[in-house]
Design a protein around this motif. Sequence first.
Motif, PDB file in Angstrom:
ATOM      1  N   GLY A  61      -8.762  -8.309  19.639  1.00 35.01           N
ATOM      2  CA  GLY A  61      -7.523  -7.647  19.250  1.00 35.01           C
ATOM      3  C   GLY A  61      -7.253  -6.448  20.138  1.00 35.01           C
ATOM      4  N   ASN A  83      -0.735  -2.597  15.302  1.00 31.00           N
ATOM      5  CA  ASN A  83      -1.046  -1.591  16.324  1.00 31.00           C
ATOM      6  C   ASN A  83      -1.413  -0.255  15.688  1.00 31.00           C
ATOM      7  N   LYS A  90      -4.357  -4.164  12.701  1.00 37.32           N
ATOM      8  CA  LYS A  90      -3.074  -4.853  12.616  1.00 37.32           C
ATOM      9  C   LYS A  90      -1.927  -3.844  12.667  1.00 37.32           C
ATOM     10  N   THR A 101       1.797  -1.891   4.699  1.00 40.30           N
ATOM     11  CA  THR A 101       1.626  -3.044   5.587  1.00 40.30           C
ATOM     12  C   THR A 101       2.936  -3.509   6.213  1.00 40.30           C
ATOM     13  N   GLN A 158      -8.404  -3.228  10.452  1.00 35.91           N
ATOM     14  CA  GLN A 158      -8.515  -4.408  11.308  1.00 35.91           C
ATOM     15  C   GLN A 158      -7.634  -4.310  12.541  1.00 35.91           C
ATOM     16  N   TYR A 162      -5.911  -3.710   6.240  1.00 37.01           N
ATOM     17  CA  TYR A 162      -4.866  -4.060   7.209  1.00 37.01           C
ATOM     18  C   TYR A 162      -4.925  -3.092   8.391  1.00 37.01           C
TER      19      TYR A 162
END
Length: 288
Positions: A50, A171, A169, A119, A167, A164
Amino acid sequence: SFTVRDTEKVVLYSAISTMHGREKKAKPQRRKKKNKDGLITSQDTTDDGGVLRDMELPDDWTVAASSVGSSNFGLDDDDDSLLEDIDENNVEEVNRSIAAAAARASKLADALSIATTITSEKRATKREGGYRVLFKAITQYATGNEGMEILDLRFDVVLEACLYTLQGKGNSTPAEQYAACRVLEASSVVLGEDRDDIAEKLNGPLKKIINATGRVAQVRSAALRCLAMVHFICGTNCLEEGEDATAVLTLCEKVSAESYRGETVSPLLRATALDCWSLLGTTFSDAF
């Protein structure tokens, strides 16, 4: 009688008080090139492929005060309808404690609802502001059994938002990831003992961050502190080997070394590892 010498003393005292009352002007700092979120960033890749946005964070970075532009989901730190202090002047003395408890519960519930929007929020500063509101609410308003029950009912939503961000996600920035770790750490303290389910949910994600040598030291330190607190408060002796507090002790011992996974360990992370080792060591009669 009031003499000339007394007058001189009064004038001198007044001058000294005035000097001490003046606020020193903050020393201007050199401006650095920033991105649209107001953060100094670059791109790196995580162990799982990622994209990780790196950022400079000071060693004393805290979730309680940000150097980033204020963004509290439309809430002002000093005067807002959600987190403002209860006006005790309008509450009868007899019902004051009841009214205060009800006000804290209401503020906590309203603040926790912000977790559902994190999120889907596109702006990094807005998401970070949301975590700061959550941290403030959990540490100041989640009191007593009622506060614990309110947080417990909404913890899955809070956990989803934090994972979220952790991890990488959306950016997510290191500042967000640090704040998410602090929210989870505070939640574990409120939710209390005999919660192996929390330890099981956080073991994998937090260890992954700690082991990622490319992550910012402050984020890795926050993740390790969160993991240690979760096992210290919530964990029991019923967890499987490798997922229990003993495994976290072993991890702390490795991270506190001069090098870990082929990389030099930062002083901040080493100090955090020693603190966490000491904390968890108190739960063992034969800590190694």
